[in-house]
Motif scaffolding. Structure first.
Motif, PDB file in Angstrom:
ATOM      1  N   LEU A  32       0.827  -1.212   0.000  1.00 47.36           N
ATOM      2  CA  LEU A  32       0.000   0.000   0.000  1.00 47.36           C
ATOM      3  C   LEU A  32       0.856   1.254   0.000  1.00 47.36           C
ATOM      4  CD1 LEU A  32      -2.758  -0.904   2.598  1.00 47.36           C
ATOM      5  CD2 LEU A  32      -2.988  -0.808   0.125  1.00 47.36           C
ATOM      6  N   GLY A  33       1.989   1.181   0.665  1.00 44.61           N
ATOM      7  CA  GLY A  33       2.858   2.341   0.743  1.00 44.61           C
ATOM      8  C   GLY A  33       3.950   2.118   1.758  1.00 44.61           C
ATOM      9  N   GLU A  34       4.844   3.084   1.828  1.00 46.34           N
ATOM     10  CA  GLU A  34       5.930   3.031   2.792  1.00 46.34           C
ATOM     11  C   GLU A  34       5.947   4.332   3.566  1.00 46.34           C
ATOM     12  OE1 GLU A  34       9.568   1.000   1.654  1.00 46.34           O
ATOM     13  OE2 GLU A  34       8.717   0.857  -0.360  1.00 46.34           O
ATOM     14  N   GLY A  35       6.199   4.218   4.855  1.00 45.62           N
ATOM     15  CA  GLY A  35       6.208   5.391   5.702  1.00 45.62           C
ATOM     16  C   GLY A  35       7.235   5.247   6.804  1.00 45.62           C
ATOM     17  N   PRO A  36       7.232   6.179   7.732  1.00 44.56           N
ATOM     18  CA  PRO A  36       8.239   6.156   8.797  1.00 44.56           C
ATOM     19  C   PRO A  36       8.140   4.933   9.711  1.00 44.56           C
ATOM     20  CG  PRO A  36       6.590   7.862   9.201  1.00 44.56           C
ATOM     21  CD  PRO A  36       6.326   7.306   7.837  1.00 44.56           C
ATOM     22  N   ARG A  37       6.977   4.300   9.759  1.00 42.42           N
ATOM     23  CA  ARG A  37       6.809   3.139  10.628  1.00 42.42           C
ATOM     24  C   ARG A  37       7.072   1.829   9.906  1.00 42.42           C
ATOM     25  NH1 ARG A  37       1.550   3.761  14.042  1.00 42.42           N
ATOM     26  NH2 ARG A  37       2.836   3.362  15.851  1.00 42.42           N
ATOM     27  N   GLY A  38       7.290   1.870   8.579  1.00 37.34           N
ATOM     28  CA  GLY A  38       7.576   0.648   7.850  1.00 37.34           C
ATOM     29  C   GLY A  38       6.815   0.572   6.542  1.00 37.34           C
ATOM     30  N   THR A  39       6.665  -0.642   6.066  1.00 36.59           N
ATOM     31  CA  THR A  39       5.971  -0.908   4.807  1.00 36.59           C
ATOM     32  C   THR A  39       4.567  -1.399   5.130  1.00 36.59           C
ATOM     33  OG1 THR A  39       8.061  -1.506   3.766  1.00 36.59           O
ATOM     34  CG2 THR A  39       6.062  -2.217   2.649  1.00 36.59           C
ATOM     35  N   TYR A  40       3.567  -0.783   4.521  1.00 38.11           N
ATOM     36  CA  TYR A  40       2.174  -1.143   4.757  1.00 38.11           C
ATOM     37  C   TYR A  40       1.735  -2.096   3.655  1.00 38.11           C
ATOM     38  CZ  TYR A  40       2.758   3.012   7.559  1.00 38.11           C
ATOM     39  OH  TYR A  40       3.241   3.932   8.458  1.00 38.11           O
ATOM     40  N   THR A  41       1.214  -3.256   4.053  1.00 35.72           N
ATOM     41  CA  THR A  41       0.820  -4.262   3.072  1.00 35.72           C
ATOM     42  C   THR A  41      -0.559  -4.810   3.376  1.00 35.72           C
ATOM     43  OG1 THR A  41       1.778  -6.131   4.304  1.00 35.72           O
ATOM     44  CG2 THR A  41       3.230  -4.985   2.733  1.00 35.72           C
ATOM     45  N   ILE A  42      -1.143  -5.442   2.362  1.00 36.94           N
ATOM     46  CA  ILE A  42      -2.408  -6.150   2.514  1.00 36.94           C
ATOM     47  C   ILE A  42      -2.228  -7.533   1.902  1.00 36.94           C
ATOM     48  CG2 ILE A  42      -4.029  -4.237   2.710  1.00 36.94           C
ATOM     49  CD1 ILE A  42      -4.289  -4.107  -0.263  1.00 36.94           C
ATOM     50  N   ALA A  43      -2.839  -8.525   2.539  1.00 39.46           N
ATOM     51  CA  ALA A  43      -2.681  -9.900   2.056  1.00 39.46           C
ATOM     52  C   ALA A  43      -3.665 -10.808   2.777  1.00 39.46           C
ATOM     53  CB  ALA A  43      -1.256 -10.388   2.302  1.00 39.46           C
ATOM     54  N   SER A  44      -3.638 -12.061   2.385  1.00 38.82           N
ATOM     55  CA  SER A  44      -4.278 -13.124   3.151  1.00 38.82           C
ATOM     56  C   SER A  44      -3.163 -14.086   3.501  1.00 38.82           C
ATOM     57  CB  SER A  44      -5.349 -13.839   2.325  1.00 38.82           C
ATOM     58  OG  SER A  44      -5.999 -14.818   3.114  1.00 38.82           O
ATOM     59  N   LEU A  59      11.001  -4.972   4.605  1.00 40.36           N
ATOM     60  CA  LEU A  59      10.874  -6.182   3.790  1.00 40.36           C
ATOM     61  C   LEU A  59      12.278  -6.457   3.257  1.00 40.36           C
ATOM     62  CD1 LEU A  59       7.561  -5.545   1.798  1.00 40.36           C
ATOM     63  CD2 LEU A  59       7.889  -6.972   3.820  1.00 40.36           C
ATOM     64  N   PRO A  60      13.048  -7.305   3.950  1.00 39.06           N
ATOM     65  CA  PRO A  60      14.432  -7.547   3.533  1.00 39.06           C
ATOM     66  C   PRO A  60      14.494  -8.094   2.109  1.00 39.06           C
ATOM     67  CG  PRO A  60      13.949  -8.613   5.643  1.00 39.06           C
ATOM     68  CD  PRO A  60      12.665  -8.097   5.104  1.00 39.06           C
TER      69      PRO A  60
END
Length: 145
Positions: A32-44, A59-60
């Motif tokens: 979804l995006g990247e910000g100061p707290r990390g990478t925002y993702t959506i999944a199952s 996300l290494p």
């Protein structure tokens, strides 16, 4: 829009999925995006989580391949927000092993199925993470040609 494909082998399930699907990937997430707290993702995802929205510290890149793909991020976010908490489709995942278990279960999703449905891809239940990676990268190359 970006997709993150997990190629790590942190669990036996990751190893089995990668081996059975004959590819490096056992999981995929929509970024979804990247910000100061990390990478925002959506999944199952498993075990027992199902559809969710998450924040990862990082996300290494030795464990994840991140690629650009088609789709509208706002539409994908809306698709996932409507389904947060929907269960993981274990029977559908078995459909890759035992084809009679089609995986077309209403209201249950595995990772690549959810990601592809969120961008309006037809027949999303037919694609594991490796097949999804191939379709997305092929489509991107074809669009540039």
């Amino acid at each position: 829009m970006k997709f993150a494909f997990y190629k790590g082998n942190s669990s036996l399930l990751d190893k089995l999925i990668s081996w059975w699907m004959r590819g490096p990937y056992s999981h995929v997430e929509v970024i979804l995006g990247e910000g100061p707290r990390g990478t925002y993702t959506i999944a199952s995802s498993v075990p027992g989580i199902g559809v969710r929205i998450a924040t990862h510290q990082t996300l290494p890149l030795d464990e994840w391949d991140i690629i650009d793909g088609p789709g509208n991020i706002d539409a994908a976010r809306a698709w996932f927000e409507k389904r947060v908490g929907a269960p993981y489709d274990y029977v559908g995942l078995l459909g890759f092993v035992l084809r009679p278990a089609t995986g077309d279960a209403r209201g249950k999703y595995w990772c690549s199925e959810a990601a592809l449905e969120a961008i309006g891809f037809p027949g999303a239940w037919r694609y594991d993470p490796n097949a999804m990676f191939d379709v997305i990268t092929y489509s991107a190359r074809a669009a540039r040609a």
